[in-house]
Structures are given as structure tokens and as C-alpha cells.
Design an enzyme around this catalytic site. Structure first.
Site, mmCIF file in Angstrom:
data_model
loop_
_atom_site.group_PDB
_atom_site.id
_atom_site.type_symbol
_atom_site.label_atom_id
_atom_site.label_comp_id
_atom_site.label_asym_id
_atom_site.label_seq_id
_atom_site.Cartn_x
_atom_site.Cartn_y
_atom_site.Cartn_z
ATOM 1 N N LYS B 76 44.695 32.430 34.795
ATOM 2 C CA LYS B 76 44.296 32.520 36.045
ATOM 3 C C LYS B 76 43.165 31.834 36.908
ATOM 4 O O LYS B 76 42.082 31.497 36.057
ATOM 5 C CB LYS B 76 43.870 34.223 36.258
ATOM 6 C CG LYS B 76 43.708 34.796 37.818
ATOM 7 C CD LYS B 76 43.327 36.281 37.465
ATOM 8 C CE LYS B 76 43.351 36.898 38.978
ATOM 9 N NZ LYS B 76 42.992 38.298 38.909
ATOM 10 N N SER B 151 46.418 41.228 41.668
ATOM 11 C CA SER B 151 45.733 39.951 42.199
ATOM 12 C C SER B 151 46.313 38.767 41.043
ATOM 13 O O SER B 151 46.551 37.749 41.700
ATOM 14 C CB SER B 151 44.508 39.624 42.310
ATOM 15 O OG SER B 151 43.866 40.084 41.245
ATOM 16 N N SER B 175 44.960 44.758 38.796
ATOM 17 C CA SER B 175 45.451 43.149 38.830
ATOM 18 C C SER B 175 46.087 42.623 37.772
ATOM 19 O O SER B 175 46.454 41.491 37.805
ATOM 20 C CB SER B 175 44.262 42.423 39.439
ATOM 21 O OG SER B 175 43.799 42.895 40.608
#
Lengths: 95, 486
Positions: B76, B151, B175
Site C-alpha cells: 500500500k 482504503s 481499511s
């Protein structure tokens, strides 16, 4: 609670975010809705509850007061939007 | 050769260890898949050349005595990677190249893995659909025009579409678990303090945790094992002995007590979710666990509490983006204050501004007690709910999300309906306990739904074991038709 335009403008000053006029209206609407949702919390009595400031069992560690790095001026300045050899450069503060 | 990318991380590691595969072969196949998968927009920055160099070097002199030998991993784009752009999905950090490495990614590289690229995410991890990213929407590999969740949307999409063998995300209110649920993958949020937060772009520091996102539970155990470790650079890092999660993985869950909280049955929840939840209970019973009805009475207050605590911490954390030391700087403004205001106005997207304003407001003079202090008190009650329950049960079974993945744009203009996505995941972050989401089945639109297992603090092994035994019985298979390659 309604978060009116004046409150939005005041808060955006505190947050150092400039807002266009048309954004102020939509933010006022969004934040009013969000605060109505948040205020559900007023239904619970919490007078005798201790606020939770940390979910950890241990308290935060203090480290020994020792130098662990340094002499990295170039690295620190490496991502600066505007700099000279030794300093960050910002718009003039004192006339 | 692209069958290689279908393999689980555990299989790839084992094939490298038995010298049946070279790191370069694996790396090339994943790069090939990533190039074919550009439509998904899962990557913000690729590190393909770096990965190929690392793979070739590994093959010349392979060190097999580690957990992730020769494995390329995309992560990420919230983890700082030395020398590789780290954007947090924001214009503010569009050109930010860290000169340090986050502890968690460093731990992965120490175990033999190397960086394949940086994965798209909601801006500063604020969002549940990946629609707030400055670098555009990520598309769910299971259906065009559908969100992958957020997210960690790019991370979930990349694992689902075989663009990376496994990945890591961060979870502040769901997330990791919500996008894992939306893409039929496995995601684990560890106990607060288990993974170091050092070098992760901060959102809400009392809630943020990094965790693995993988194809299956074995991979999840392996990745977690590689990520964790005490870090003196994070003052909230827990100092404990490392556990061998993958070695100790076991399907024996006989005698474990699993709680079913009645408050997680919410209005308007699709019937398929109820059915899958029941199926989960049935499987657990068959495996010898005991099902116990429990109550977490303050569940309904978790989201309102979260939407005070998280924005308050975010407004403080994001005060650092002032256009002076790093990141974007506006060219407009006659003086320093105007430069700050324009920088933050132009550099942040709408959702981030919204949350900074909420946070600034609840912390501002005259409102602190009414909002922030109140939320901290309710957070105590939410944590107490879990403490009480865990006196009687070993873990808690709930749905991961109240719906399956939704259409791109469907909830974009209604922040509250977007926030409601996290209704089952947020309480876990507030209480600091670990939780895992595993795929459980499909809804009527053929989109995956997940089940969430919540555990006692530091009981990751128990959670992994329960998930491992359920996974076997659920036998969920992703149906990838690879529409994006056409």
C-alpha cells in the site's frame, strides 16, 4: 446541530485551509449532517466514565536521552519545495 | 507461464525453497500480469526494474533461510519506501520520495522479499471505496465499475487479480477488512501495537495498524509473522516475543467458545449476509466450537465515536503538511499564512478537507468536552463491552460488512452512507483488538461477502486457527474471468 457558514469559515481559518465560496455551502451541509449523526452520543450518560486515552496496557516508554542519528541535513532538506544549501525557504515573514 | 501468479504465497515460497522455481521467473510473471492489469489502476508507482534486479541477485546467491525468500511484494502506498515515491494517494505527496524505510516493509525485506510497487489507496487512507485517491479509482477485479473497497483498495484488487503474491495494508476503521471482504480475499488487522507504525503515513495514531492481505489464511499467517516485531521507534509498539504463526497454524478449534453479538444484526442487511453468518456458525459447531449469544451493547455508538476520534487525530497529524519541509507547495499567496492556506486547499482532496474540518471543530475551544472528551468516554464503554465478552468467549463471529461491493459513484456524494460501510469493523479499532476477514460466499450479484472473527488482544494465533478451519469448510473459490485483459 447545524454547522453554519460562519462556523465553517472560522474552522477553516483554524485549520489553515482556504475555501472557495461554493465549497463553504456544501461543507456546511455535509458537516451539519455528520454532526447530527455524531450527536447520537448524547443519548448515553458518561458522567462516571473515565475517558480512554490509550488502549495499551503499558504506558508510553521514555527513551534514554542519547543522540541516535544526526548529520543528515541533506536528507532532511531533500524533499523541500524550496531551499538553499542550509535552509528551508518560505515567503518573507518580516518586512 | 501465468499460472505461477495463481499460486498462493505459501506455495511460491515452498517452490523457491525446493529450488523448483527461480525468483526471476516469479517476478517476471507478476510484472507481466501487472502490465496486463493496468485498467484496474491498482498501482500508483511500479518498481518493476528494482524488483527484477533484486530477483536476479537473489537467484545468484539465494538465501533460503528466511520467511519470504525471493518474493516480490507490492505494498500500500502509505508505507514509506526508501528512494521510491510514497504518495498516500494524495496530491500533497505526489513527488515525495522518502529517504527512510518503514519498519514493517523493512521487516519484509529482511525476510527475503523485495518491492514490486506501490498500491493505490484512498487519500491519506480516508475512504471506504478508493474513490478519494488523487490517482483515480481502483476497479474491483470481480466486476467492472464496482469499487474494491477502501482504503486499501489497490492492495485488495492487486491480491485478488494476482498482481502481487500478497500485500500489506493499513486499517484505521476497517481499511484492510472491508476491501478484503469486497474482493474475496483475506485481511487481518492485528492488535494495536503489534506492528510498528514507524514510517507509515499517519492518519489516526491511536487506531492505525498495519496488517496482511492475502489469498488465503496460511499466507496471512506467514505475512503476519514476517511483519511483526518490537520497534523502539514506535512508542506504542508492544515488546513481546515473536510467534511462529505459520508453523503453529492448526485446524483444531475444539472447545473454543465463539460469541455471536446480537447488535450486529442491523436493519436492511441483505438476507445473504444473515445466511452466510448462519453458515459460519454451523461450520464452527461442526468443528467442535461452542456458539454463545453475547451482547456488545454500545455497538451503535462506535461509528459516531470513530467520527470524532479519527478526524480529531487526523487534523492534528495532517497539520504537518504546510508546504515548507516536504510535499506540495502552492505558488499562490502573498505571505506565509496565505501560502499555508493555499497549499492545504490545493493539496488536499474534498474528503480529507472534510475530516480535517470535523477534527479541527471538535478540538476547538469550547467544543472539546462536548465532542472529543465525550467520544473518549464512549470509547471506554466500547472497549469494556469487548473486555466483558472476552471473559466468556475466545472469539466473536460477525459479518465483515453490511453489504457487498457497490458501484463506483454510488455513495460518493453521501459521506454518511459511505461511513456506514464500516459499522462492523470500526468497533474493533476503537477497542484495539485483532480481527480477520475471510471470504464466506457470494451475494445475489455474485460479489463476495466476508465473515469477520474478532479476538482477544494478542490472540492472532487463535483467530488464524479459527479462520483456517473455517476456510477449509467454506471452500470459497474466486471466479476470475480477467475482463480487464481484453
Amino acid at each position: 446541530m447545524s454547522i453554519d457558514k460562519d462556523k465553517i469559515i472560522h474552522t477553516s481559518k483554524l485549520a489553515r485551509i482556504s475555501l472557495e465560496e461554493k465549497k463553504v455551502d456544501s461543507l456546511s451541509k455535509d458537516l451539519s449532517n455528520i454532526f447530527n449523526f455524531i450527536e447520537k452520543l448524547n443519548k448515553i450518560k458518561t458522567d462516571d466514565v473515565k475517558p480512554l486515552t490509550s488502549i495499551l496496557d503499558h504506558s508510553l516508554r521514555a527513551r534514554d536521552d542519547q543522540v541516535t542519528d544526526g548529520s543528515i541535513r541533506e536528507k532532511v532538506l531533500g524533499n523541500a519545495p524550496n531551499k538553499n544549501e542550509e535552509f528551508f525557504i518560505v515567503p518573507k515573514v518580516i518586512e | 507461464m501465468s499460472e505461477l501468479t495463481n499460486k498462493s504465497l505459501t506455495e511460491l515460497v515452498s517452490l523457491i525453497k525446493t529450488k523448483e522455481l527461480k525468483s526471476e521467473d516469479i517476478t517476471k510473471d507478476f510484472i507481466d500480469n501487472c502490465n496486463k492489469g493496468e485498467k484496474l489502476n491498482a498501482f500508483v508507482t511500479n518498481a518493476f526494474d528494482h524488483a527484477l534486479d533484486k530477483a536476479k541477485n537473489f537467484d545468484k546467491n539465494p538465501n533460503l533461510d528466511c520467511l519470504l525468500p525471493g518474493i516480490p511484494l507490492a505494498v500500500k502506498d502509505l508505507f514509506c519506501t526508501e528512494g521510491v515515491r510514497t504518495t498516500a494517494g494524495s496530491k500533497m505527496l505526489e513527488n515525495f520520495i522518502p529517504n527512510y524505510e518503514s519498519t514493517v516493509t523493512n521487516n519484509l525485506w529482511s525476510e527475503g522479499a523485495f518491492l514490486l510497487g506501490k498500491l493505490n489507496c484512498d487519500e491519506f487512507a480516508m475512504g471506504s471505496s478508493n474513490e478519494t485517491s488523487y490517482f483515480g479509482n481502483v476497479i474491483n477485479p470481480l466486476k467492472d465499475n464496482v469499487v474494491p473497497g477502501g482504503s486499501s483498495g489497490g492492495s485488495a484488487a492487486a491480491v485478488c487479480a494476482n498482481l502481487t503474491p500478497a500485500t500489506i495494508g493499513t486499517d484505521t476503521g476497517g481499511s484492510i477488512r472491508q476491501p478484503a471482504s469486497f474482493t474475496g480475499t483475506v485481511g487481518l488487522k492485528p492488535t494495536y501495537g503489534l506492528c510498528s507504525r514507524w514510517g507509515i503515513v499517519a492518519f489516526a495514531s491511536s487506531l492505525d495498524q498495519a496488517g496482511p492481505m492475502t489469498k488465503n489464511v496460511s499466507d496471512c499467517a506467514l505475512m503476519l509473522e514476517a511483519m511483526v516485531g518490537f520497534d523502539p521507534k514506535d512508542s506504542t509498539s508492544i515488546n513481546k516475543k515473536k510467534e511462529n504463526y505459520s508453523k503453529n497454524l492448526s485446524k483444531d478449534i475444539k472447545g473454543l467458545k465463539i460469541g455471536i453479538p446480537k447488535e450486529y444484526r442491523v436493519d436492511g442487511m441483505p438476507s445473504q449476509i444473515e445466511e452466510l453468518w448462519d453458515k459460519g456458525k454451523k461450520i464452527l459447531k461442526e468443528e467442535g466450537a461452542e456458539i454463545i449469544d453475547i451482547s456488545l451493547p454500545h455497538t451503535e455508538y462506535a461509528l459516531p465515536t470513530y467520527y470524532i476520534v479519527a478526524p480529531a487525530e487526523a487534523s492534528s497529524n495532517l497539520a504537518r503538511y504546510d508546504g515548507v519541509k516536504y510535499g506540495f507547495r502552492s505558488s499562490k499567496g502573498a505571505n506565509l499564512i496565505e501560502m499555508y492556506e493555499n497549499t492545504r486547499s490545493e493539496g488536499f482532496g474534498d474528503e480529507v478537507k472534510r475530516r480535517i474540518l470535523i477534527g479541527t471543530y471538535v478540538l476547538s475551544s469550547g467544543y472539546y468536552d462536548a465532542y472529543y472528551l465525550k467520544a473518549q468516554k464512549v470509547r471506554q464503554l466500547i472497549k469494556r463491552d469487548f473486555d466483558q465478552s472476552f471473559k466468556n468467549v475466545d472469539a466473536i463471529l460477525t459479518p465483515s460488512t453490511p453489504s457487498s461491493a457497490f458501484q463506483i459513484g454510488e455513495k460518493k456524494d453521501d459521506p454518511i452512507s459511505m461511513y456506514l460501510n464500516d459499522v462492523f469493523t470500526v468497533p474493533v479499532n476503537l477497542a484495539g483488538v485483532p480481527a480477520i476477514s475471510i471470504p464466506a460466499g457470494l451475494d445475489k450479484n455474485k460479489l463476495p461477502l466476508g465473515l469477520q472473527l474478532i479476538g482477544k488482544p494478542l490472540a492472532e494465533q487463535t483467530l488464524l486457527n479459527i479462520a483456517y478451519s473455517m476456510e477449509d469448510k467454506i471452500n470459497f473459490k474466486l471466479d476470475l474471468n480477467k475482463w480487464w485483459e481484453n
